[in-house]
Design a protein around this motif. Structure first.
Motif, PDB file in Angstrom:
ATOM      1  N   LEU A  49     -75.680  47.247 -41.434  1.00  0.00           N
ATOM      2  CA  LEU A  49     -74.888  46.001 -41.346  1.00  0.00           C
ATOM      3  C   LEU A  49     -73.430  46.287 -40.958  1.00  0.00           C
ATOM      4  CD1 LEU A  49     -76.154  43.946 -44.441  1.00  0.00           C
ATOM      5  CD2 LEU A  49     -76.799  43.687 -42.065  1.00  0.00           C
ATOM      6  N   GLU A  50     -72.915  47.382 -41.464  1.00  0.00           N
ATOM      7  CA  GLU A  50     -71.528  47.752 -41.137  1.00  0.00           C
ATOM      8  C   GLU A  50     -71.372  47.980 -39.628  1.00  0.00           C
ATOM      9  OE1 GLU A  50     -70.203  51.380 -42.995  1.00  0.00           O
ATOM     10  OE2 GLU A  50     -68.115  51.050 -42.398  1.00  0.00           O
ATOM     11  N   GLY A  51     -72.411  48.707 -39.083  1.00  0.00           N
ATOM     12  CA  GLY A  51     -72.373  48.991 -37.626  1.00  0.00           C
ATOM     13  C   GLY A  51     -72.444  47.705 -36.814  1.00  0.00           C
ATOM     14  N   ILE A  52     -73.399  46.816 -37.175  1.00  0.00           N
ATOM     15  CA  ILE A  52     -73.557  45.566 -36.395  1.00  0.00           C
ATOM     16  C   ILE A  52     -72.288  44.704 -36.528  1.00  0.00           C
ATOM     17  CG2 ILE A  52     -74.888  43.432 -36.166  1.00  0.00           C
ATOM     18  CD1 ILE A  52     -77.329  44.991 -37.281  1.00  0.00           C
ATOM     19  N   GLY A  53     -71.826  44.586 -37.776  1.00  0.00           N
ATOM     20  CA  GLY A  53     -70.626  43.747 -38.036  1.00  0.00           C
ATOM     21  C   GLY A  53     -69.434  44.207 -37.225  1.00  0.00           C
ATOM     22  N   LYS A  54     -69.218  45.498 -37.162  1.00  0.00           N
ATOM     23  CA  LYS A  54     -68.094  46.042 -36.382  1.00  0.00           C
ATOM     24  C   LYS A  54     -68.244  45.683 -34.911  1.00  0.00           C
ATOM     25  CE  LYS A  54     -65.760  49.939 -38.426  1.00  0.00           C
ATOM     26  NZ  LYS A  54     -66.446  50.973 -39.255  1.00  0.00           N
ATOM     27  N   TYR A  71     -73.995  40.049 -44.488  1.00  0.00           N
ATOM     28  CA  TYR A  71     -74.577  40.513 -45.769  1.00  0.00           C
ATOM     29  C   TYR A  71     -75.898  39.819 -46.062  1.00  0.00           C
ATOM     30  CZ  TYR A  71     -71.721  36.457 -47.198  1.00  0.00           C
ATOM     31  OH  TYR A  71     -71.152  35.216 -47.279  1.00  0.00           O
ATOM     32  N   ILE A  72     -76.636  40.434 -47.015  1.00  0.00           N
ATOM     33  CA  ILE A  72     -77.976  39.933 -47.352  1.00  0.00           C
ATOM     34  C   ILE A  72     -77.985  39.631 -48.859  1.00  0.00           C
ATOM     35  CG2 ILE A  72     -80.450  40.513 -47.419  1.00  0.00           C
ATOM     36  CD1 ILE A  72     -79.841  42.444 -45.054  1.00  0.00           C
ATOM     37  N   MET A  73     -78.514  38.405 -49.155  1.00  0.00           N
ATOM     38  CA  MET A  73     -78.578  37.988 -50.571  1.00  0.00           C
ATOM     39  C   MET A  73     -80.041  37.792 -50.963  1.00  0.00           C
ATOM     40  SD  MET A  73     -75.841  35.060 -49.846  1.00  0.00           S
ATOM     41  CE  MET A  73     -75.347  34.458 -51.449  1.00  0.00           C
ATOM     42  N   ASP A  74     -80.338  37.987 -52.230  1.00  0.00           N
ATOM     43  CA  ASP A  74     -81.706  37.702 -52.682  1.00  0.00           C
ATOM     44  C   ASP A  74     -81.792  36.242 -53.120  1.00  0.00           C
ATOM     45  OD1 ASP A  74     -80.550  37.432 -55.131  1.00  0.00           O
ATOM     46  OD2 ASP A  74     -81.341  39.302 -55.995  1.00  0.00           O
ATOM     47  N   THR A  75     -82.895  35.799 -53.603  1.00  0.00           N
ATOM     48  CA  THR A  75     -83.081  34.377 -53.914  1.00  0.00           C
ATOM     49  C   THR A  75     -82.174  33.882 -55.038  1.00  0.00           C
ATOM     50  OG1 THR A  75     -84.973  35.093 -55.203  1.00  0.00           O
ATOM     51  CG2 THR A  75     -85.433  34.031 -53.086  1.00  0.00           C
ATOM     52  N   SER A  76     -81.674  34.830 -55.812  1.00  0.00           N
ATOM     53  CA  SER A  76     -80.785  34.415 -56.908  1.00  0.00           C
ATOM     54  C   SER A  76     -79.338  34.257 -56.434  1.00  0.00           C
ATOM     55  CB  SER A  76     -80.814  35.446 -58.039  1.00  0.00           C
ATOM     56  OG  SER A  76     -80.182  36.644 -57.591  1.00  0.00           O
ATOM     57  N   GLY A  77     -79.114  34.669 -55.215  1.00  0.00           N
ATOM     58  CA  GLY A  77     -77.749  34.549 -54.659  1.00  0.00           C
ATOM     59  C   GLY A  77     -76.968  35.845 -54.806  1.00  0.00           C
ATOM     60  N   LEU A  78     -77.593  36.854 -55.304  1.00  0.00           N
ATOM     61  CA  LEU A  78     -76.912  38.140 -55.492  1.00  0.00           C
ATOM     62  C   LEU A  78     -76.856  38.885 -54.152  1.00  0.00           C
ATOM     63  CD1 LEU A  78     -75.807  40.233 -57.665  1.00  0.00           C
ATOM     64  CD2 LEU A  78     -78.101  41.263 -57.519  1.00  0.00           C
ATOM     65  N   SER A 115     -71.841  44.418 -45.010  1.00  0.00           N
ATOM     66  CA  SER A 115     -71.152  45.277 -44.025  1.00  0.00           C
ATOM     67  C   SER A 115     -69.864  45.856 -44.629  1.00  0.00           C
ATOM     68  CB  SER A 115     -70.815  44.474 -42.755  1.00  0.00           C
ATOM     69  OG  SER A 115     -69.992  43.374 -43.074  1.00  0.00           O
ATOM     70  N   ASN A 116     -69.313  45.151 -45.600  1.00  0.00           N
ATOM     71  CA  ASN A 116     -68.051  45.637 -46.189  1.00  0.00           C
ATOM     72  C   ASN A 116     -68.300  46.382 -47.511  1.00  0.00           C
ATOM     73  OD1 ASN A 116     -68.765  43.531 -47.795  1.00  0.00           O
ATOM     74  ND2 ASN A 116     -66.956  42.241 -47.351  1.00  0.00           N
ATOM     75  N   TRP A 117     -69.519  46.974 -47.632  1.00  0.00           N
ATOM     76  CA  TRP A 117     -69.919  47.657 -48.877  1.00  0.00           C
ATOM     77  C   TRP A 117     -68.913  48.715 -49.287  1.00  0.00           C
ATOM     78  CZ3 TRP A 117     -70.912  53.001 -48.735  1.00  0.00           C
ATOM     79  CH2 TRP A 117     -70.922  53.551 -47.434  1.00  0.00           C
TER      80      TRP A 117
END
Ligand code: ADP
Length: 612
Positions: free
Chosen positions: A117-122, A130-137, A142-144
């Motif tokens: 994600l960092e590579g694509i975002g750049k 970013y990717i979230m699960d069903t709980s919203g977490l 990309s900014n990890w």
């Protein structure tokens, strides 16, 4: 005597006329001056105001068209920016690695996905991916690796997340809770085997767009549903709220939840869409144009400077004023030229009138003198004649006296016969005196002025008897060559006699010192013309004098002897009769002296036998 017309006199006429004309010219100049003043004071401001108003109207229309065209461009620009990478979350939601991660988020998978994600975002220039699960977490972002990493954060409350989980796709604008950087969020649901696993989210910032808008001449701003400015090329306006009551109806009405925010420093005045902004202490005016950005609850606004309107109005006003002033000056110059022309004409006219007046004066004066001279000539003639008459009458008087004395003596001696003779002589002498006075009476009779048939032979006889004494005294022989019949000519007897007396008198003068003293009077007729000439045996006329003979006051005689009027008067008389009088030298003629010839018209009453 009238003064001669010399240069100085003409100059003074011109000067006088010029003074008069200057007065006229001053009057003539008054009008153009007033016209110029009126045009300058009224025409120039009026023309400037009209032109400025017209130009302002035109410029206003142009400004509106331009502002809306620009706004459409910026709108397209904004939408392109928002949708630039909208497909990326959709593509990632299909990615097997993503579904695998969401199915089983092992640390290795998370770490790998973080880097991916960092590579694509750049590469995209995105704020965050970013990717979230069903709980919203947030499982991976990309900014990890940054200080404000999303990993581990729960964004379940964000509308885009809920929309994506519920409908498959969500869009939302928001300020980042961790970064406080505004962004546009695009979220896509991740589904595997009919089970929702989570969502992929892309956050795009607006700094790129704002940087692109900075050099624009317009001030640009995008407001959200609440009327808050979140994208703008005016740094100070970001996160400010639109004024609560705007003069124009906005395409998206703010919902009014922007309390606590500073309000944009706009003032309103004049027409609805005019906005005044104080910039560095100077008030500048702008045209506000707004358009709704579809898909979001946003509104894009542009503020276009109104400077060109006032600028164009000013330029048009100035040009019109200059043109008007120029026209006024041109009209003035034209009027001046016309006035100068009129002045010249007036000078000429006045000079001409003055000259005419003076000529008339001089002519009148001359006529007066001529009358005086004619009078003098008459008196001179009268003097000459009275001397002659006195001489004529004295002789018979003296004779009568001696006859009377003798008669007394003879009577005393008783010689009655001789007394009768003496008385007879006296009677004869009185007859002669009566004849003289009769002739004088005839001559002295006023000219009637009426023309009629006159006997030319008769006129010659009368003239000769008038001059008889003088001719005798000067020992002048007169020969006449007259036809036996009476020649009637058109004229007037007294004046014809006057001409003949003059011609014969002149001839007698001409022969006075000559050895032979002869005159010849000839009368001939041819057709209806009678020629009556007086020739003498004098010295004749000098060739140089011939043309001047009939000019008034031409004389060769001593002062007191002649006035030089006789021939000119005679000439006038004969011309009055419809004839002519000419002078020539008769050298080839009989007598050798001068010859004066009258050409007279033969009268109606043709030749008649002379009474015996
Ligand atoms: P005036 O006799 O008073 O001089 P006139 O008009 O009668 O005026 O004559 C003008 C002049 O013409 C005379 O002075 C003289 O010189 C000239 N003239 C006139 N008649 C004769 C003549 N018969 N012969 C020569 N000269 C003449």
């Amino acid at each position: 005597m009238p003064k001669p017309f010399d240069g100085t006199r003409t100059d003074s006429i011109a000067q006088g006329a010029a003074r008069g004309a200057a007065r006229l010219a001053a009057l003539a100049l008054e009008r153009p001056r007033r016209l110029l003043l009126a045009l300058l004071l009224l025409g120039v401001p009026l023309a400037a105001a009209l032109a400025a108003g017209w130009a302002a109207g035109q410029a206003e229309t142009d400004l509106h068209a331009h502002a809306h065209a620009q706004l459409a461009l910026y709108d397209a620009n904004l939408r392109a920016e928002l949708e630039r990478h909208a497909a990326v979350p959709l593509a990632l939601a299909q990615d097997s690695e993503v579904t695998a991660l969401l199915g089983d988020p092992t640390p290795e998978r998370i770490d790998r996905m973080n880097r991916k994600l960092e590579g694509i975002g750049k590469a995209l220039g995105a704020s965050a991916l970013y990717i979230m699960d069903t709980s919203g977490l947030t499982l991976t972002a990309s900014n990890w690796n940054g200080s404000s990493s999303f990993v581990g954060q729960n964004f379940a409350y964000r509308p885009y997340f809920r929309m994506a989980i519920e409908r498959g796709e969500g869009h939302h604008f928001a300020l980042g809770t961790t970064s406080f950087i505004p962004g546009y969020y695009t979220a896509h649901r991740v589904v595997a085997e009919n089970r929702t696993l989570g969502a992929v989210v892309l956050k795009v910032g607006f700094d790129r767009l704002e940087r692109a808008w900075v050099p624009s001449p317009e001030k640009l701003l995008v407001t959200d549903r609440d009327g808050m400015v979140f994208i703008t090329n005016v740094e100070d306006w970001r996160y400010h709220a639109l004024p609560r009551r705007l003069p124009i109806a906005l395409p998206v009405v703010p919902e009014g939840t922007s309390e606590g925010l500073d309000v944009l420093p706009w003032a309103f005045g004049g027409a609805a869409d005019r906005i005044a902004i104080a910039e560095n202490g100077v008030e500048r005016r702008y045209l506000l144009a707004s358009v709704a950005v579809p898909g979001g609850d946003w509104t894009l606004h542009s503020l276009t400077s109104r400077e060109p309107v006032s600028g164009r109005a000013q330029v048009a006003g100035l040009l019109a004023a200059a043109a008007m002033a120029l026209a006024a000056v041109a009209a003035y110059a034209l009027a001046l030229r016309r006035a100068a022309f009129a002045e010249r004409l007036a000078v000429q006219e006045e000079a001409r009138a003055e000259l005419e007046r003076r000529v008339a004066e001089a002519t009148a004066e001359l006529r007066e003198r001529e009358n005086e001279l004619t009078q003098a000539a008459k008196l001179a003639a009268l003097g000459q004649m009275s001397a002659g008459i006195a001489h004529e009458i004295n002789q018979p008087l003296a004779a009568m006296r001696s006859f009377a004395d003798n008669a007394v003596v003879l009577l005393e001696r008783g010689r009655t016969e001789s007394v009768r003779d003496n008385l007879g002589e006296i009677a004869g002498l009185t007859d002669r005196m009566a004849a003289i006075t009769r002739q004088l009476k005839g001559f002295a009779r006023r000219a009637s002025g009426r023309l009629g048939p006159v006997s030319a032979n008769g006129a010659v006889g009368q003239a000769l008897s008038l001059l008889e004494a003088r001719l005798r005294r000067d020992d002048v022989t007169v020969e006449t060559d007259l036809p036996a019949h009476t020649v009637w000519v058109t004229g007037e007897d007294v004046r014809l006699q006057q001409v003949l007396v003059n011609l014969i008198g002149n001839a007698a003068d001409a022969v006075r010192g000559a050895p032979v003293r002869r005159l010849r009077i000839t009368l001939t007729t041819a057709d209806d013309v009678a020629l009556l000439s007086v020739a003498d045996s004098g010295t004749g006329i000098r060739d140089a004098d011939l043309p001047r003979m009939f000019v008034p006051f031409f004389t060769t005689k001593e002062a007191g002897e002649g006035l030089g009027l006789g021939l000119s008067i005679s000439h006038g008389i004969v011309e009055d009769f419809g004839g002519s009088l000419t002078a020539a030298n008769g050298r080839s003629g009989l007598l050798g002296g001068a010859v004066f010839t009258m050409r007279l018209k033969v009268a109606e009453q043709k030749t008649m036998e002379q009474p015996s």
